[in-house]
Design a protein around this motif. Structure first.
Motif, PDB file in Angstrom:
ATOM      1  N   VAL A  62       1.369  -1.047   0.421  1.00 33.46           N
ATOM      2  CA  VAL A  62      -0.366   0.219  -0.393  1.00 33.46           C
ATOM      3  C   VAL A  62       0.882   0.863   0.350  1.00 33.46           C
ATOM      4  CG1 VAL A  62      -1.896   1.003   1.469  1.00 33.46           C
ATOM      5  CG2 VAL A  62      -2.006  -1.268   0.905  1.00 33.46           C
ATOM      6  N   CYS A  63       2.038   0.775   0.979  1.00 31.65           N
ATOM      7  CA  CYS A  63       2.776   2.290   0.714  1.00 31.65           C
ATOM      8  C   CYS A  63       3.265   3.094  -0.648  1.00 31.65           C
ATOM      9  CB  CYS A  63       4.167   2.118   2.040  1.00 31.65           C
ATOM     10  SG  CYS A  63       3.174   2.482   3.475  1.00 31.65           S
ATOM     11  N   GLU A  64       3.973   1.329  -0.992  1.00 27.06           N
ATOM     12  CA  GLU A  64       4.533   1.745  -2.227  1.00 27.06           C
ATOM     13  C   GLU A  64       2.985   2.262  -3.652  1.00 27.06           C
ATOM     14  OE1 GLU A  64       6.208  -1.898  -3.280  1.00 27.06           O
ATOM     15  OE2 GLU A  64       8.353  -1.676  -1.427  1.00 27.06           O
ATOM     16  N   ALA A  65       2.150   1.787  -3.164  1.00 27.99           N
ATOM     17  CA  ALA A  65       1.274   2.058  -4.077  1.00 27.99           C
ATOM     18  C   ALA A  65       0.910   3.714  -4.183  1.00 27.99           C
ATOM     19  CB  ALA A  65      -0.253   1.498  -4.387  1.00 27.99           C
ATOM     20  N   GLY A  66       1.081   3.841  -2.983  1.00 33.81           N
ATOM     21  CA  GLY A  66       1.035   5.480  -2.484  1.00 33.81           C
ATOM     22  C   GLY A  66       1.931   6.713  -2.899  1.00 33.81           C
ATOM     23  N   GLY A  67       2.965   5.717  -3.020  1.00 31.82           N
ATOM     24  CA  GLY A  67       4.555   7.081  -3.189  1.00 31.82           C
ATOM     25  C   GLY A  67       5.368   6.443  -2.357  1.00 31.82           C
ATOM     26  N   THR A  68       5.206   6.066  -1.622  1.00 32.13           N
ATOM     27  CA  THR A  68       6.454   5.951  -0.009  1.00 32.13           C
ATOM     28  C   THR A  68       6.368   4.298   0.207  1.00 32.13           C
ATOM     29  OG1 THR A  68       6.708   6.850   1.514  1.00 32.13           O
ATOM     30  CG2 THR A  68       3.990   6.502   1.648  1.00 32.13           C
ATOM     31  N   SER A  69       7.522   4.479   1.527  1.00 29.63           N
ATOM     32  CA  SER A  69       7.589   3.454   1.792  1.00 29.63           C
ATOM     33  C   SER A  69       8.079   3.033   3.176  1.00 29.63           C
ATOM     34  CB  SER A  69       9.760   3.037   1.575  1.00 29.63           C
ATOM     35  OG  SER A  69       9.883   3.506   2.365  1.00 29.63           O
ATOM     36  N   LEU A  70       7.625   2.154   3.475  1.00 30.83           N
ATOM     37  CA  LEU A  70       7.436   1.910   5.528  1.00 30.83           C
ATOM     38  C   LEU A  70       8.572   2.620   6.146  1.00 30.83           C
ATOM     39  CD1 LEU A  70       7.226  -2.257   5.830  1.00 30.83           C
ATOM     40  CD2 LEU A  70       5.733  -0.383   5.906  1.00 30.83           C
ATOM     41  N   LYS A  71      10.116   2.895   5.237  1.00 37.37           N
ATOM     42  CA  LYS A  71      10.744   3.695   6.171  1.00 37.37           C
ATOM     43  C   LYS A  71      10.112   4.545   6.449  1.00 37.37           C
ATOM     44  CE  LYS A  71      13.756   5.059   2.115  1.00 37.37           C
ATOM     45  NZ  LYS A  71      15.082   5.606   1.475  1.00 37.37           N
ATOM     46  N   ASN A  72       9.493   4.976   5.652  1.00 36.04           N
ATOM     47  CA  ASN A  72       8.971   6.826   6.210  1.00 36.04           C
ATOM     48  C   ASN A  72       8.366   6.082   6.863  1.00 36.04           C
ATOM     49  OD1 ASN A  72      11.353   7.513   4.363  1.00 36.04           O
ATOM     50  ND2 ASN A  72       9.518   7.589   2.566  1.00 36.04           N
ATOM     51  N   ALA A  73       7.514   5.599   7.694  1.00 29.36           N
ATOM     52  CA  ALA A  73       6.399   5.595   8.281  1.00 29.36           C
ATOM     53  C   ALA A  73       7.141   6.815   9.618  1.00 29.36           C
ATOM     54  CB  ALA A  73       6.488   4.222   9.023  1.00 29.36           C
ATOM     55  N   VAL A  74       6.195   7.438  10.130  1.00 29.65           N
ATOM     56  CA  VAL A  74       6.012   8.281  11.535  1.00 29.65           C
ATOM     57  C   VAL A  74       5.117   7.383  12.706  1.00 29.65           C
ATOM     58  CG1 VAL A  74       6.855  10.322   9.985  1.00 29.65           C
ATOM     59  CG2 VAL A  74       4.393   9.764  10.388  1.00 29.65           C
ATOM     60  N   LYS A  75       3.851   6.879  12.318  1.00 31.12           N
ATOM     61  CA  LYS A  75       3.185   6.485  13.214  1.00 31.12           C
ATOM     62  C   LYS A  75       2.381   5.576  12.643  1.00 31.12           C
ATOM     63  CE  LYS A  75       0.737   7.127  16.993  1.00 31.12           C
ATOM     64  NZ  LYS A  75       0.441   5.813  17.518  1.00 31.12           N
ATOM     65  N   VAL A  76       2.387   4.181  13.904  1.00 31.35           N
ATOM     66  CA  VAL A  76       1.708   3.195  13.579  1.00 31.35           C
ATOM     67  C   VAL A  76       0.785   2.418  14.801  1.00 31.35           C
ATOM     68  CG1 VAL A  76       2.306   0.534  13.718  1.00 31.35           C
ATOM     69  CG2 VAL A  76       3.847   2.311  12.049  1.00 31.35           C
ATOM     70  N   THR A  77       0.012   1.895  14.571  1.00 33.97           N
ATOM     71  CA  THR A  77      -1.387   1.681  15.675  1.00 33.97           C
ATOM     72  C   THR A  77      -1.657   0.435  15.773  1.00 33.97           C
ATOM     73  OG1 THR A  77      -2.192   3.667  15.777  1.00 33.97           O
ATOM     74  CG2 THR A  77      -2.994   2.315  16.411  1.00 33.97           C
ATOM     75  N   ILE A  78      -1.266  -0.518  16.837  1.00 36.51           N
ATOM     76  CA  ILE A  78      -0.788  -2.309  16.121  1.00 36.51           C
ATOM     77  C   ILE A  78      -2.334  -2.223  17.373  1.00 36.51           C
ATOM     78  CG2 ILE A  78      -0.297  -4.662  16.607  1.00 36.51           C
ATOM     79  CD1 ILE A  78       3.046  -2.663  16.103  1.00 36.51           C
ATOM     80  N   LEU A  79      -3.319  -3.490  16.775  1.00 34.88           N
ATOM     81  CA  LEU A  79      -4.377  -4.169  17.529  1.00 34.88           C
ATOM     82  C   LEU A  79      -3.788  -5.373  17.749  1.00 34.88           C
ATOM     83  CD1 LEU A  79      -7.054  -2.097  15.686  1.00 34.88           C
ATOM     84  CD2 LEU A  79      -5.978  -1.877  18.009  1.00 34.88           C
ATOM     85  N   MET A  80      -3.860  -6.003  18.909  1.00 32.26           N
ATOM     86  CA  MET A  80      -3.180  -7.175  18.963  1.00 32.26           C
ATOM     87  C   MET A  80      -4.355  -8.509  19.393  1.00 32.26           C
ATOM     88  SD  MET A  80       0.342  -7.316  19.946  1.00 32.26           S
ATOM     89  CE  MET A  80       0.661  -9.161  19.871  1.00 32.26           C
ATOM     90  N   HIS A  81      -4.766  -8.811  19.531  1.00 30.94           N
ATOM     91  CA  HIS A  81      -5.835  -9.787  20.280  1.00 30.94           C
ATOM     92  C   HIS A  81      -5.432 -10.400  21.579  1.00 30.94           C
ATOM     93  CE1 HIS A  81      -8.780 -12.912  21.094  1.00 30.94           C
ATOM     94  NE2 HIS A  81      -8.045 -14.209  20.642  1.00 30.94           N
ATOM     95  N   ASP A  82      -3.684 -10.819  21.498  1.00 31.23           N
ATOM     96  CA  ASP A  82      -3.152 -11.741  22.774  1.00 31.23           C
ATOM     97  C   ASP A  82      -2.062 -10.489  23.247  1.00 31.23           C
ATOM     98  OD1 ASP A  82      -2.960 -12.362  25.096  1.00 31.23           O
ATOM     99  OD2 ASP A  82      -3.062 -14.542  24.364  1.00 31.23           O
ATOM    100  N   LEU A  83      -1.705  -9.685  23.937  1.00 30.39           N
ATOM    101  CA  LEU A  83      -0.455  -9.003  24.129  1.00 30.39           C
ATOM    102  C   LEU A  83       0.262  -9.761  24.619  1.00 30.39           C
ATOM    103  CD1 LEU A  83      -1.721  -4.998  25.340  1.00 30.39           C
ATOM    104  CD2 LEU A  83      -0.452  -6.509  23.074  1.00 30.39           C
TER     105      LEU A  83
END
Length: 128
Positions: A62-83
């Motif tokens: 998705v990042c590549e399709a949008g003209g960027t990459s994971l290395k340019n991520a500034v904020k990530v939100t993770i939802l996990m079923h079990d911590l």
């Protein structure tokens, strides 16, 4: 403000009314990705490591399709079923983002995630 819908067949899109990502003003806002193989439309088998890897591959596409990459991520939100799976997920997360300058991150435990997945991850990245 202008916004552009980003869509790629290299990541799962699901059957819900959402965009895989929105590009606007030099930023890419990615919807949460599930561990769904875009070729089969099914959640990948295996534990949290395999599912984390698939989620991040989907976000990478998705990042590549949008003209960027994971290395340019500034904020990530993770939802996990079990911590209890956090350490295993972190190992794969580090493969993709490293440990020197990873993005800001928030991690939650969720009672239930769509398709009974073990996790879902969304991110925001700048477009250089």
């Amino acid at each position: 403000m202008r916004k552009e819908v980003i869509k790629t067949g290299k990541a799962a899109s699901g059957k819900v009314p959402l965009s895989q990502a929105i590009r606007s003003e030099g930023w890419l806002f990615c919807s949460g990705q599930l561990p769904i193989d875009p070729k089969t439309g099914q959640v990948v088998p295996g534990g949290v490591a395999a599912q984390t890897r698939q989620v991040l591959e989907n976000l990478k596409a998705v990042c590549e399709a949008g003209g960027t990459s994971l290395k340019n991520a500034v904020k990530v939100t993770i939802l996990m079923h079990d911590l209890a799976d956090l350490q295993e997920m972190n190992k794969v997360f580090e493969e993709y983002f490293g440990v020197v300058d990873p993005p800001a991150r928030t991690t939650f435990q969720a009672a239930r995630i769509i398709a009974d997945a073990k996790l879902e991850i969304e991110l925001q990245a700048f477009i250089p």
